[in-house]
Design an enzyme around this catalytic site. Sequence first.
Site, PDB file in Angstrom:
ATOM      1  CG  MET A  22      -1.813  -1.254   1.305  1.00 18.01           C
ATOM      2  SD  MET A  22      -2.809  -1.363   2.816  1.00 18.01           S
ATOM      3  CE  MET A  22      -1.574  -1.757   4.071  1.00 18.01           C
ATOM      4  CD  GLN A  64      -6.372   4.566   1.071  1.00 23.48           C
ATOM      5  OE1 GLN A  64      -6.027   5.291   0.135  1.00 23.48           O
ATOM      6  NE2 GLN A  64      -5.500   3.920   1.839  1.00 23.48           N
ATOM      7  CB  THR A  95       0.809   2.532   4.192  1.00 18.46           C
ATOM      8  OG1 THR A  95       0.201   3.744   3.737  1.00 18.46           O
ATOM      9  CG2 THR A  95      -0.262   1.671   4.830  1.00 18.46           C
ATOM     10  CG  ASN A  96       2.976   7.535   7.014  1.00 22.46           C
ATOM     11  OD1 ASN A  96       3.398   7.868   8.106  1.00 22.46           O
ATOM     12  ND2 ASN A  96       3.789   7.273   5.995  1.00 22.46           N
ATOM     13  CB  CYS A 208       3.075   9.843   2.021  1.00 20.50           C
ATOM     14  SG  CYS A 208       2.869   8.735   0.616  1.00 20.50           S
ATOM     15  CB  THR A 209       5.821   4.850   3.066  1.00 20.40           C
ATOM     16  OG1 THR A 209       4.600   4.427   2.451  1.00 20.40           O
ATOM     17  CG2 THR A 209       5.681   4.679   4.570  1.00 20.40           C
ATOM     18  CD  GLU A 210       4.007   5.308  -1.409  1.00 17.64           C
ATOM     19  OE1 GLU A 210       3.813   4.081  -1.392  1.00 17.64           O
ATOM     20  OE2 GLU A 210       3.408   6.102  -0.645  1.00 17.64           O
TER      21      GLU A 210
END
Length: 249
Positions: A22, A64, A95-96, A208-210
């Site tokens: 995710m 979401q 994921t956050n 955000c992990t991206e």
Amino acid sequence: TAYERINTMTQPLRTLGLLGGMSWESTREYYRILNESVRDARCGLHSAPIIMHSFDFEDIQSRQRSASWDELDAILINAAKGLENAGCEAIMICTNLMHKCAPAIERAVNIPLIHIADAIAEHIKADNLKTVGLLGARGTMQEPFYRERLATHNITAIIPSNDDCELVHRVIFEELCQGKFLDASRTEFLRIFAGLQARGAQGMVLGCTEIELLITAQHTPLPLYNSAELHAQAGARFVLDESAHKAAA
């Protein structure tokens, strides 16, 4: 002592459960960091015992968008129980935004959930900062669950304007989650950083992990708290059984 060092080196590694996919780009970073951390700590051919449930992110993201959070709670709880039944000793959500489901998961399972905001807060406190900017998906920024978790550590998180929240959200889902890293978007994010700094932010939580795939320390002098990296490091400490990572709970 030398004896304690040897004892730590011979302790069994703990098995960690990952709720991933995710998106898979950031989950890949979790997998890399966890295994590199264990290898570096134990040397040789050691790697992290991991069991992963990797979701189809399109399904998650569509829920979401429709704010179907009860459904998302149920989906993640089912996966978390599967990881627990498979022998995992702690769980991480990679994921956050999906940490909005963390309270429901914590109530449903009997093993610790290593929370991403707690992992970040440890480092913010170590740097003696009190106010940080928070960038992430729209829900991570604008809903209270993330900022409230940081507030339990006496950390204030401030967010961009509504228009800039929409810009950040769009870049995350239309670019970063699809492997696109554009200079123009980096410039916009740095402009947003400057605005938050002017309002008192002493550092930036890349919530955000991206985002950390787009912005790194070479792009800004502000302290950056890379959520995936810090969260994965916390997971590695649990795997290595460093006092069960201070109870991990």
